[in-house]
Design a protein around this motif. Structure first.
Motif, PDB file in Angstrom:
ATOM      1  N   TYR A 214     112.464  88.548  47.824  1.00 45.26           N
ATOM      2  CA  TYR A 214     111.007  88.528  47.796  1.00 45.26           C
ATOM      3  C   TYR A 214     110.465  87.112  47.985  1.00 45.26           C
ATOM      4  CZ  TYR A 214     111.287  93.260  45.804  1.00 45.26           C
ATOM      5  OH  TYR A 214     111.532  94.592  45.583  1.00 45.26           O
ATOM      6  N   ALA A 215     111.222  86.118  47.534  1.00 49.37           N
ATOM      7  CA  ALA A 215     110.778  84.723  47.638  1.00 49.37           C
ATOM      8  C   ALA A 215     111.213  84.065  48.938  1.00 49.37           C
ATOM      9  CB  ALA A 215     111.313  83.915  46.453  1.00 49.37           C
ATOM     10  N   ALA A 216     111.707  84.833  49.891  1.00 51.12           N
ATOM     11  CA  ALA A 216     112.169  84.260  51.162  1.00 51.12           C
ATOM     12  C   ALA A 216     111.100  83.458  51.899  1.00 51.12           C
ATOM     13  CB  ALA A 216     112.715  85.371  52.070  1.00 51.12           C
ATOM     14  N   PRO A 217     109.812  83.850  51.857  1.00 48.20           N
ATOM     15  CA  PRO A 217     108.807  83.051  52.577  1.00 48.20           C
ATOM     16  C   PRO A 217     108.730  81.594  52.141  1.00 48.20           C
ATOM     17  CG  PRO A 217     107.901  85.198  52.045  1.00 48.20           C
ATOM     18  CD  PRO A 217     109.218  85.104  51.342  1.00 48.20           C
ATOM     19  N   VAL A 218     109.095  81.281  50.891  1.00 49.11           N
ATOM     20  CA  VAL A 218     108.999  79.893  50.418  1.00 49.11           C
ATOM     21  C   VAL A 218     110.370  79.264  50.217  1.00 49.11           C
ATOM     22  CG1 VAL A 218     106.749  80.199  49.338  1.00 49.11           C
ATOM     23  CG2 VAL A 218     108.815  80.704  48.029  1.00 49.11           C
ATOM     24  N   TYR A 219     111.411  79.891  50.733  1.00 49.67           N
ATOM     25  CA  TYR A 219     112.751  79.316  50.568  1.00 49.67           C
ATOM     26  C   TYR A 219     112.850  77.967  51.266  1.00 49.67           C
ATOM     27  CZ  TYR A 219     117.810  78.793  50.745  1.00 49.67           C
ATOM     28  OH  TYR A 219     119.083  78.306  50.616  1.00 49.67           O
ATOM     29  N   CYS A 220     112.211  77.823  52.417  1.00 45.27           N
ATOM     30  CA  CYS A 220     112.231  76.539  53.116  1.00 45.27           C
ATOM     31  C   CYS A 220     111.563  75.461  52.271  1.00 45.27           C
ATOM     32  CB  CYS A 220     111.550  76.665  54.472  1.00 45.27           C
ATOM     33  SG  CYS A 220     109.830  77.204  54.395  1.00 45.27           S
ATOM     34  N   LEU A 221     110.518  75.822  51.539  1.00 40.37           N
ATOM     35  CA  LEU A 221     109.869  74.856  50.658  1.00 40.37           C
ATOM     36  C   LEU A 221     110.778  74.470  49.494  1.00 40.37           C
ATOM     37  CD1 LEU A 221     106.209  76.233  50.496  1.00 40.37           C
ATOM     38  CD2 LEU A 221     107.161  74.486  51.999  1.00 40.37           C
ATOM     39  N   MET A 222     111.533  75.435  48.988  1.00 40.93           N
ATOM     40  CA  MET A 222     112.497  75.117  47.934  1.00 40.93           C
ATOM     41  C   MET A 222     113.518  74.097  48.423  1.00 40.93           C
ATOM     42  SD  MET A 222     113.300  78.845  46.259  1.00 40.93           S
ATOM     43  CE  MET A 222     112.009  79.995  45.819  1.00 40.93           C
ATOM     44  N   LEU A 223     114.022  74.297  49.642  1.00 41.42           N
ATOM     45  CA  LEU A 223     114.984  73.351  50.201  1.00 41.42           C
ATOM     46  C   LEU A 223     114.366  71.965  50.361  1.00 41.42           C
ATOM     47  CD1 LEU A 223     116.739  75.524  52.939  1.00 41.42           C
ATOM     48  CD2 LEU A 223     117.581  74.940  50.665  1.00 41.42           C
ATOM     49  N   ALA A 224     113.102  71.916  50.786  1.00 38.47           N
ATOM     50  CA  ALA A 224     112.426  70.628  50.950  1.00 38.47           C
ATOM     51  C   ALA A 224     112.267  69.923  49.611  1.00 38.47           C
ATOM     52  CB  ALA A 224     111.072  70.836  51.613  1.00 38.47           C
ATOM     53  N   VAL A 225     111.889  70.669  48.574  1.00 34.73           N
ATOM     54  CA  VAL A 225     111.723  70.071  47.252  1.00 34.73           C
ATOM     55  C   VAL A 225     113.064  69.590  46.710  1.00 34.73           C
ATOM     56  CG1 VAL A 225     111.057  70.556  44.865  1.00 34.73           C
ATOM     57  CG2 VAL A 225     109.652  71.399  46.748  1.00 34.73           C
ATOM     58  N   ILE A 226     114.115  70.403  46.894  1.00 37.46           N
ATOM     59  CA  ILE A 226     115.444  70.005  46.415  1.00 37.46           C
ATOM     60  C   ILE A 226     115.942  68.774  47.154  1.00 37.46           C
ATOM     61  CG2 ILE A 226     117.865  70.708  46.339  1.00 37.46           C
ATOM     62  CD1 ILE A 226     116.849  73.575  45.857  1.00 37.46           C
ATOM     63  N   ALA A 227     115.774  68.740  48.472  1.00 33.42           N
ATOM     64  CA  ALA A 227     116.218  67.579  49.247  1.00 33.42           C
ATOM     65  C   ALA A 227     115.462  66.314  48.840  1.00 33.42           C
ATOM     66  CB  ALA A 227     116.027  67.845  50.737  1.00 33.42           C
TER      67      ALA A 227
END
Length: 306
Positions: A214-227
């Motif tokens: 369900y959270a797939a739309p913001v997974y790219c944002l999660m990666l950006a925050v983690i990086a």
């Protein structure tokens, strides 16, 4: 994930300078989200569209006419085409342009009631009628057990948020988030964190199990925050020693070990315990294929299945 990556990848480019190409990419991301995760995609796109709208109205380095012709018109054109195709598809499948197939599925399989069924099996030229079972759809009372009630709200939200954390982060990737206050100093990171929190809150308030996709739309944002968190963590020092660099290496090494472990575990046991029921379908299908007789298969779902 693709829709979110296109949407949020186009935002910084449009904030720097309006361009038709970036606007088309953003519109394609919105169209993909509308067809894959309509609810979460809508929630995720609200902050992005709001920021772009404010920037287009009050930006000093760009004229409103350039913003209108290079952003608003291309985005509107792509979204109009996408909406027309979605309406045509819905009309061919459900008979109504604004009625999505998932709505039909909900009304069909979550409607209370019961259906009595029988099995007619041909054996040696005679028909033997055997009443197997009663196929039941959850009643209104049974469905209410799975609905969100006021006392259950905290536990339900925490459970759904835990599922997201357990899938996307776990303890290893939680370490970079310890520097979240440093990460959100940048305006775009503030937008990313706010969007993630908004989508996770929307998932927590759903009457669902809160599945991770369900959270797939913001997974790219999660990666950006983690990086970004890893970047800040790398320059951290403890008593003038580069402790952060060692910690980042440990995080990356742990991730590599986890990936290898999961691949090896999957090679030896591709079906986890909680999904072993899925093998039964293939086993039954093989048994029936080896039999020359004709069969009518009746499936009875458990009371808690939905």
């Amino acid at each position: 994930m693709l829709g979110g990556a296109l949407l949020f990848g186009a935002i910084p480019r449009l904030l720097r300078q309006p361009a038709v190409g970036a606007a088309v990419v953003l519109a394609c991301g919105l169209a993909i989200l509308a067809n894959t995760r309509p609810y979460e995609g809508l929630v995720a796109s609200i902050p992005a569209v709001f920021v772009l709208g404010i920037h287009g109205l009050f930006a000093e380095n760009t004229s409103r006419s350039a913003w209108f012709w290079k952003v608003v018109i291309p985005v509107s054109g792509v979204l109009l085409l996408a909406a027309s195709w979605m309406g045509y598809y819905n009309d061919r499948v459900t008979g109504q342009p604004l009625r999505m197939p998932y709505q039909v599925w909900q009304e069909t399989y979550l409607k209370a009631g019961s259906i009595a069924t029988t099995l007619l099996q041909s054996t040696g030229g005679t028909e033997e009628q055997t009443v197997l079972s009663q196929l039941r759809v959850p009643s209104e009372t049974e469905q209410s057990k799975h609905r969100l009630t006021v006392p259950d709200v905290p536990n339900s939200i925490l459970y759904r948020l835990f599922r997201q954390w357990d899938f996307y982060l776990r303890p290893i990737l939680t370490i970079p988030l310890a520097l979240l206050l440093l990460v959100i100093r940048r305006p775009l990171m503030k937008l990313a964190v706010a969007t993630i929190v908004l989508v996770l809150l929307a998932i927590g308030l759903q009457n669902t199990f809160g599945n991770p996709h369900y959270a797939a739309p913001v997974y790219c944002l999660m990666l950006a925050v983690i990086a970004t968190g890893l970047r800040h963590l790398r320059i951290w020092k403890w008593n003038y020693r580069p402790a952060g660099r060692a910690l980042v290496r440990w995080v990356l090494l742990s991730l590599g070990i986890c990936v290898v472990w999961e691949l090896v575990a999957y090679a030896f046991d591709p079906v986890p315990d909680f999904q072993r029921w899925s093998n039964r379908r293939a086993e039954i299908q093989s048994q029936l294929a080896a039999d020359s007789q004709r069969h009518l298969i009746i499936v009875r779902y458990a009371d808690g299945h939905h």
